[in-house]
Design an enzyme around this catalytic site. Structure first.
Site, PDB file in Angstrom:
ATOM      1  NE  ARG A 235      -9.803  -2.827  -3.186  1.00 22.91           N
ATOM      2  CZ  ARG A 235      -9.240  -2.209  -2.157  1.00 22.91           C
ATOM      3  NH1 ARG A 235      -7.983  -2.434  -1.856  1.00 22.91           N
ATOM      4  NH2 ARG A 235      -9.916  -1.354  -1.425  1.00 22.91           N
TER       5      ARG A 235
ATOM      6  CG  ASP B  73      -0.180  -2.801   6.943  1.00 26.72           C
ATOM      7  OD1 ASP B  73      -1.292  -3.184   7.373  1.00 26.72           O
ATOM      8  OD2 ASP B  73       0.034  -1.633   6.581  1.00 26.72           O
TER       9      ASP B  73
ATOM     10  CE1 TYR C 195      -9.582   2.095   6.816  1.00 22.76           C
ATOM     11  CE2 TYR C 195      -8.689   3.035   8.842  1.00 22.76           C
ATOM     12  CZ  TYR C 195      -8.574   2.780   7.489  1.00 22.76           C
ATOM     13  OH  TYR C 195      -7.458   3.203   6.815  1.00 22.76           O
ATOM     14  CE  LYS C 196      -8.071  -0.654   4.767  1.00 18.56           C
ATOM     15  NZ  LYS C 196      -6.645  -0.619   4.527  1.00 18.56           N
TER      16      LYS C 196
ATOM     17  CG  PHE D  41      -2.018   0.905   1.259  1.00 21.06           C
ATOM     18  CD1 PHE D  41      -3.177   0.595   0.561  1.00 21.06           C
ATOM     19  CD2 PHE D  41      -1.963   2.096   1.968  1.00 21.06           C
ATOM     20  CE1 PHE D  41      -4.265   1.465   0.575  1.00 21.06           C
ATOM     21  CE2 PHE D  41      -3.043   2.968   1.978  1.00 21.06           C
ATOM     22  CZ  PHE D  41      -4.196   2.660   1.283  1.00 21.06           C
TER      23      PHE D  41
HETATM   24  C1  LIG Z   1      -5.938   0.581   4.477  1.00 19.90           C
HETATM   25  C2  LIG Z   1      -4.475   0.475   4.642  1.00 19.90           C
HETATM   26  C3  LIG Z   1      -3.743   1.501   5.271  1.00 19.90           C
HETATM   27  C4  LIG Z   1      -4.445   2.746   5.732  1.00 19.90           C
HETATM   28  O1  LIG Z   1      -3.677   3.558   6.566  1.00 19.90           O
HETATM   29  P1  LIG Z   1      -4.357   4.765   7.342  1.00 19.90           P
HETATM   30  O2  LIG Z   1      -3.267   5.391   8.093  1.00 19.90           O
HETATM   31  O3  LIG Z   1      -5.459   4.192   8.196  1.00 19.90           O
HETATM   32  O4  LIG Z   1      -4.950   5.688   6.330  1.00 19.90           O
HETATM   33  C5  LIG Z   1      -2.370   1.318   5.430  1.00 19.90           C
HETATM   34  N1  LIG Z   1      -1.764   0.194   4.986  1.00 19.90           N
HETATM   35  C6  LIG Z   1      -2.435  -0.799   4.366  1.00 19.90           C
HETATM   36  C7  LIG Z   1      -1.721  -2.015   3.902  1.00 19.90           C
HETATM   37  C8  LIG Z   1      -3.812  -0.686   4.171  1.00 19.90           C
HETATM   38  O5  LIG Z   1      -4.487  -1.659   3.546  1.00 19.90           O
END
Ligand SMILES: *Cc1c(COP(=O)(O)O)cnc(C)c1O
Length: 430
Positions: free
Chosen positions: A390, A215, A240-241, A138
């Site tokens: 997706r 992560d 939040y996912k 990400f």
């Molecule tokens: C959704 C996601 C994030 C989001 O980071 P925020 O700081 O909450 O915006 C970070 N890393 C990965 C791999 C994600 O899927």
């Protein structure tokens, strides 16, 4: 354009329909769908890997939280409940990721906790400074890792995926050397949904003396994780996912008691102090996981995480994974029959064992199709540049009929050219 009607399904004439009905009837998690707020029964929500649905229990509890805890009890709520809430929820979340009860805490956003742990790990590694990751991570993870490596005089080594779908596991292992301080990857990659082998890569990193930071944003609540058994040093993830904690709910972090003992919080604040209310001008870190806190937690965003975690624990990670695999196999089976002939290509691993809980499809007109899906067909997927659609299959509230209906509606859009009236390129502000 708006005159052409789209069939919102179900599509009982299609041979896949009966199978979907049977699978829903046999689904042990089917009743969990009613535990979430649903305004429009025709809407198929396939973006739970970006923002999970609102649990009914959370909606009902939020009124009391603001009215009683904030409105009536005011600052007295801090000692009664709020001060320990991030630690308490961390304790509840720990079993979902195979962590010890005192190895997990909620704090900040995922980007911020990733930065804290990455920099903490690099500082702890005195004789080496490089970070190894892949090109499917990400973007925020790459930005964070690059910034952390810069501060400690190292660089980020980015290993490329051969096809943008599969994680380059062998090449990553080959890239690890005596200059590698940290290996950091997303357990499930955000675009293709590739599921990394935590055990294998963690062991390879340890072999060269590197620490590992996973992560778990796209896997927690969807894929079983066993951090202790796999000997993982450090991990972070979103709430939040798949955990349905609500928009912007704070992240969690894990630091192994054994393996992460030398890692310190580089962003020291009063919440990580061993005696915050002594208001001592000198910093003395808390000896527990609390040392990774920095400042006051956003209680209104934090409190819902507890309900999301509890729902996931009640459903059980084993059943969740079984349904997730079943849903994605069903998706791929019907997409192969009905969508691949219309120009779609699978952009996720073919093997369910190597997939998380979302499936991506590619199509040259993906952005136009996504707009038609949302505006004409009541399907909410998400779009990732340049041609990726997706489909997040959140096992707690996605049914097999949802999957079947989605594929039927997309086929109808493309067969009737209903997407061609939409802009070909995304406006930069949307
Ligand atoms: C959704 C996601 C994030 C989001 O980071 P925020 O700081 O909450 O915006 C970070 N890393 C990965 C791999 C994600 O899927």
């Amino acid at each position: 354009m708006a005159s052409t009607q789209i069939n919102l399904g179900p599509f009982p004439e299609d041979p896949g329909y009966r199978k979907a009905v049977h699978k829903d009837q046999a689904d042990p998690l089917a009743s969990f769908a009613d535990r979430f707020v649903r305004y429009d029964p025709e809407l198929v929500y396939l973006d739970g890997n970006s923002l999970g649905r609102l649990p009914v229990v959370t909606r009902d509890a939020l009124g009391g939280l603001t009215e009683i805890e904030w409105g009536e009890q005011l600052v007295r709520s801090w000692p009664r409940r709020w001060w320990n809430l991030a630690t308490d929820i961390g304790t509840q979340l720990a079993p979902l990721i195979g962590a010890g009860r005192d190895e997990v805490i909620i704090a900040d956003s995922t980007s911020v906790v990733l930065y804290k742990l990455a920099l903490g790990a690099l500082v702890a590694q005195r004789d080496r400074a490089n970070v190894v990751t892949d090109d499917m991570n990400f973007p925020t993870d790459n930005y964070v890792l690059t910034a952390a490596a810069k501060l400690t005089g190292g660089k980020v080594v980015t290993v490329e995926s051969p096809d943008g779908i599969h994680g380059p596991e062998d090449a990553i292992i080959a890239a690890l050397d005596d200059q590698t301080a940290l290996l950091s990857l997303s357990h499930v990659t955000f675009k293709s949904g590739y599921l990394y082998d935590i055990k294998r890569l963690t062991a390879a990193a340890h072999e060269v003396g590197a620490l590992v930071l996973w992560d778990l944003s796209h896997s927690v609540g969807a894929v079983p994780i066993d951090l202790e058994a796999d000997d993982v040093d450090l991990a972070v993830g979103c709430t939040y996912k798949y955990l349905n904690g609500g928009p912007g709910s704070p992240a969690f972090l894990y630091v192994s008691k054994q393996r992460g003992a030398a890692v310190e919080n580089p962003l020291t604040g009063w919440w990580g102090h061993r005696e915050p209310f002594a208001f001592d001008l000198d910093y003395h870190a808390n000896s527990s996981i609390q040392r990774f806190q920095t400042g006051t937690m956003p209680i209104l965003s934090l409190a819902p995480v507890e309900y999301g975690v509890a729902l996931t624990a009640e459903a059980g990670m084993h059943r969740i994974r079984q349904k997730s695999v079943d849903l994605s196999e069903f998706f791929v089976e019907h997409a192969s029959r009905l969508l691949m002939p219309l120009g779609f290509k699978l952009a996720s691993p073919e093997s369910a064992a190597k997939r998380g809980s979302h499936v991506s499809l590619r199509h040259p007109q993906a952005w136009q199709i996504v707009q038609a899906m949302i505006e004409r067909a009541k399907i909410v997927p998400d779009f990732r540049e340049p041609d990726n659609i997706r489909f997040g299959l959140a096992p707690l509230y996605t049914s097999f009929r949802d999957v079947h209906t989605t594929i039927g509606r997309i086929a109808e859009i493309v067969l009737k050219d209903l997407h061609l009236g939409y802009p070909q390129h995304r406006d930069s502000v949307t």
